[in-house]
Design a protein around this motif. Structure first.
Motif, PDB file in Angstrom:
ATOM      1  N   PRO A 158       0.837  -1.219   0.000  1.00 40.21           N
ATOM      2  CA  PRO A 158       0.000   0.000   0.000  1.00 40.21           C
ATOM      3  C   PRO A 158       0.863   1.256   0.000  1.00 40.21           C
ATOM      4  O   PRO A 158       1.704   1.438   0.885  1.00 40.21           O
ATOM      5  CB  PRO A 158      -0.826  -0.139   1.281  1.00 40.21           C
ATOM      6  CG  PRO A 158      -0.118  -1.154   2.114  1.00 40.21           C
ATOM      7  CD  PRO A 158       0.592  -2.061   1.180  1.00 40.21           C
TER       8      PRO A 158
ATOM      9  N   ARG B 283       0.494   4.662   0.434  1.00 35.52           N
ATOM     10  CA  ARG B 283       0.506   5.670   1.497  1.00 35.52           C
ATOM     11  C   ARG B 283       1.120   5.116   2.770  1.00 35.52           C
ATOM     12  O   ARG B 283       1.912   5.799   3.441  1.00 35.52           O
ATOM     13  CB  ARG B 283      -0.914   6.163   1.754  1.00 35.52           C
ATOM     14  CG  ARG B 283      -1.523   6.925   0.568  1.00 35.52           C
ATOM     15  CD  ARG B 283      -2.916   7.396   0.888  1.00 35.52           C
ATOM     16  NE  ARG B 283      -3.516   8.121  -0.238  1.00 35.52           N
ATOM     17  CZ  ARG B 283      -4.750   8.600  -0.263  1.00 35.52           C
ATOM     18  NH1 ARG B 283      -5.536   8.450   0.809  1.00 35.52           N
ATOM     19  NH2 ARG B 283      -5.210   9.233  -1.318  1.00 35.52           N
ATOM     20  N   ARG B 284       0.766   3.901   3.114  1.00 32.67           N
ATOM     21  CA  ARG B 284       1.345   3.300   4.310  1.00 32.67           C
ATOM     22  C   ARG B 284       2.839   3.057   4.131  1.00 32.67           C
ATOM     23  O   ARG B 284       3.612   3.193   5.086  1.00 32.67           O
ATOM     24  CB  ARG B 284       0.628   1.987   4.630  1.00 32.67           C
ATOM     25  CG  ARG B 284      -0.828   2.171   5.039  1.00 32.67           C
ATOM     26  CD  ARG B 284      -1.469   0.851   5.398  1.00 32.67           C
ATOM     27  NE  ARG B 284      -2.864   1.030   5.779  1.00 32.67           N
ATOM     28  CZ  ARG B 284      -3.651   0.040   6.196  1.00 32.67           C
ATOM     29  NH1 ARG B 284      -3.161  -1.198   6.273  1.00 32.67           N
ATOM     30  NH2 ARG B 284      -4.899   0.279   6.524  1.00 32.67           N
TER      31      ARG B 284
ATOM     32  N   ALA C  10       4.528   6.452   4.619  1.00 37.36           N
ATOM     33  CA  ALA C  10       4.505   6.819   6.039  1.00 37.36           C
ATOM     34  C   ALA C  10       5.481   5.957   6.836  1.00 37.36           C
ATOM     35  O   ALA C  10       6.139   6.441   7.771  1.00 37.36           O
ATOM     36  CB  ALA C  10       3.095   6.660   6.588  1.00 37.36           C
ATOM     37  N   THR C  11       5.606   4.701   6.455  1.00 37.63           N
ATOM     38  CA  THR C  11       6.538   3.809   7.141  1.00 37.63           C
ATOM     39  C   THR C  11       7.981   4.251   6.940  1.00 37.63           C
ATOM     40  O   THR C  11       8.805   4.168   7.868  1.00 37.63           O
ATOM     41  CB  THR C  11       6.344   2.375   6.636  1.00 37.63           C
ATOM     42  OG1 THR C  11       4.994   1.968   6.885  1.00 37.63           O
ATOM     43  CG2 THR C  11       7.282   1.420   7.354  1.00 37.63           C
TER      44      THR C  11
ATOM     45  N   PHE D 207       6.529  -4.108   8.838  1.00 36.33           N
ATOM     46  CA  PHE D 207       5.528  -3.622   7.894  1.00 36.33           C
ATOM     47  C   PHE D 207       5.254  -4.657   6.801  1.00 36.33           C
ATOM     48  O   PHE D 207       4.093  -4.922   6.456  1.00 36.33           O
ATOM     49  CB  PHE D 207       6.010  -2.310   7.265  1.00 36.33           C
ATOM     50  CG  PHE D 207       5.135  -1.799   6.149  1.00 36.33           C
ATOM     51  CD1 PHE D 207       3.865  -1.326   6.415  1.00 36.33           C
ATOM     52  CD2 PHE D 207       5.587  -1.799   4.843  1.00 36.33           C
ATOM     53  CE1 PHE D 207       3.054  -0.851   5.382  1.00 36.33           C
ATOM     54  CE2 PHE D 207       4.791  -1.338   3.818  1.00 36.33           C
ATOM     55  CZ  PHE D 207       3.518  -0.859   4.088  1.00 36.33           C
TER      56      PHE D 207
ATOM     57  N   CYS E  93       1.791  -6.802   5.980  1.00 42.16           N
ATOM     58  CA  CYS E  93       1.179  -6.767   4.650  1.00 42.16           C
ATOM     59  C   CYS E  93       1.031  -8.153   4.030  1.00 42.16           C
ATOM     60  O   CYS E  93       0.568  -8.267   2.894  1.00 42.16           O
ATOM     61  CB  CYS E  93       2.003  -5.877   3.714  1.00 42.16           C
ATOM     62  SG  CYS E  93       1.912  -4.120   4.096  1.00 42.16           S
TER      63      CYS E  93
ATOM     64  N   THR F 183       4.691   9.761  14.042  1.00 40.16           N
ATOM     65  CA  THR F 183       4.186   8.866  12.998  1.00 40.16           C
ATOM     66  C   THR F 183       4.434   7.412  13.364  1.00 40.16           C
ATOM     67  O   THR F 183       3.568   6.544  13.156  1.00 40.16           O
ATOM     68  CB  THR F 183       4.870   9.192  11.657  1.00 40.16           C
ATOM     69  OG1 THR F 183       4.638  10.565  11.335  1.00 40.16           O
ATOM     70  CG2 THR F 183       4.325   8.316  10.538  1.00 40.16           C
TER      71      THR F 183
ATOM     72  N   LEU G  33       1.567   4.590  13.761  1.00 38.36           N
ATOM     73  CA  LEU G  33       1.564   3.330  13.003  1.00 38.36           C
ATOM     74  C   LEU G  33       1.507   2.127  13.932  1.00 38.36           C
ATOM     75  O   LEU G  33       0.878   1.113  13.602  1.00 38.36           O
ATOM     76  CB  LEU G  33       2.815   3.262  12.115  1.00 38.36           C
ATOM     77  CG  LEU G  33       2.889   4.282  10.973  1.00 38.36           C
ATOM     78  CD1 LEU G  33       4.202   4.133  10.209  1.00 38.36           C
ATOM     79  CD2 LEU G  33       1.712   4.124  10.017  1.00 38.36           C
TER      80      LEU G  33
ATOM     81  N   VAL H  67      -0.307  -0.865  11.831  1.00 40.43           N
ATOM     82  CA  VAL H  67       0.281  -0.909  10.502  1.00 40.43           C
ATOM     83  C   VAL H  67       1.632  -1.613  10.561  1.00 40.43           C
ATOM     84  O   VAL H  67       2.043  -2.282   9.625  1.00 40.43           O
ATOM     85  CB  VAL H  67       0.423   0.520   9.926  1.00 40.43           C
ATOM     86  CG1 VAL H  67       1.147   0.505   8.595  1.00 40.43           C
ATOM     87  CG2 VAL H  67      -0.957   1.146   9.767  1.00 40.43           C
TER      88      VAL H  67
END
Length: 327
Positions: free
Chosen positions: A88, A90-91, A94-95, A119, A123, A317, A321, A326
């Motif tokens: 993904p 956006r994730r 951000a990660t 992460f 996923c 952030t 998460l 996430v």
């Protein structure tokens, strides 16, 4: 026959179960605590660095900030290129921002690697393949950095006075130490069968993952394009700060000095290279022809932009998460 009357037992209070400790909420606060500790330990560097920013030319500082933001995009491209599954977007971005903060709070490379490994497993990528993708990313990043450094050294052979970067007579002991480490590692692999089996299994998984990635042109382009763009953007940020503070060194030479310094400190296990990177950058900029005082100001201002300004939002952030599961 008379019934026997039993004595009435007192009412026992209801059994109380202990409340579960909110471990994930506690983990969300750990990055902020680490940021506070690191900032307090380096408060003198922070004060001096912000003082240098007040005297700089702001247009060039904005270029440095923009280049720093693009490094997270380049890292996201490289991470995606190292795995076949589509992550993904956006994730993933951000990660990478959160991983940058984790990387400055833990020994070099460990924080970002742990965040990205978690992460990928969240996923749905199996742990063995996630580890192989992580190793492929680190290999591509190292090859990209070294390749860019080699290309600049060939194009500008007189940009650095390499003799000033290493102490006299240090090259021989350095190679001897590296050789000794390799011999010990090879000996351990030969005599410890279980470890040898695990390493061979990991190498087979990593080679299979690399073949799968390079069978897809889009993934290969993201992997190698991002691995080249990442150090190039970092070097661009340093050159922009040098121009903002009037360092009398050509921008390409400043970029070369940055690459040489970061390669030199790659094996130093300090959190985010804090301390070791500053020293190596100052030495490299002086070797490129810059005055020591201005080179010190440039390095302090550059580290404020690339490390300290994103550190608090990156930690926030990271905590978010963790709370959202996430990572």
């Amino acid at each position: 026959m008379t019934a026997v009357q039993l004595p009435e037992l007192p009412d026992l209070p209801g059994k109380r179960f202990p409340r579960r400790v909110p471990v994930r909420q506690i983990l969300c606060l750990v990055p902020l605590l680490l940021v506070t500790v690191v900032a307090v330990r380096h408060r003198s560097v922070l004060a001096e660095g912000f003082g240098q920013l007040r005297t700089a030319e702001w247009p060039w500082l904005l270029v440095a900030v923009g280049a720093t933001c693009l490094t997270w995009v380049a890292a996201a491209f490289t991470r995606q290129g190292a795995v076949v599954e589509r992550l993904p977007r956006r994730r993933l971005l951000a990660t990478q921002f959160a991983a940058g903060a984790a990387n400055h709070l833990l020994p070099t490379g460990l924080g970002a690697s742990a965040v990205n490994l978690r992460f990928m497993t969240v996923c749905g990528v199996p742990l063995a393949r996630s580890s192989a993708a992580l190793a492929l990313y680190l290999l591509a990043e190292a090859v990209g950095r070294l390749g860019l450094l080699a290309a600049l050294l060939v194009a500008f052979p007189d940009a650095l006075r390499l003799g000033t970067l290493l102490p006299h007579g240090a090259v021989g002991p350095l190679f001897a130490a590296v050789g000794a480490v390799l011999v010990v590692a090879a000996g351990v692999l030969v005599f410890v069968r279980r470890l040898r089996t695990a390493v061979c299994s990991f190498l087979r998984t990593a080679l299979g993952e690399a073949r799968s990635v390079h069978a897809r042109p889009a993934r290969a382009l993201a992997l190698w394009g991002g691995s080249l763009a990442f150090p190039a953007l970092q070097a661009t940020g340093l050159a922009a700060v040098g121009l903002a503070l009037g360092l009398p060194v050509p921008p390409v030479h400043m970029a070369l000095a940055y690459l040489a310094a970061t390669v030199a400190v790659a094996l130093v296990p300090t959190p985010g290279g804090i301390g070791s990177v500053e020293a190596a950058l100052i030495i490299a900029l002086v070797a490129a022809g810059g005055p020591a005082a201005v080179a010190t100001a440039v390095v302090l201002a550059y580290r404020i932009i690339t490390v300290w300004l994103p550190l608090l939002p990156g930690a926030l952030t990271l905590g978010a998460l963790l709370r959202l599961k996430v990572i």
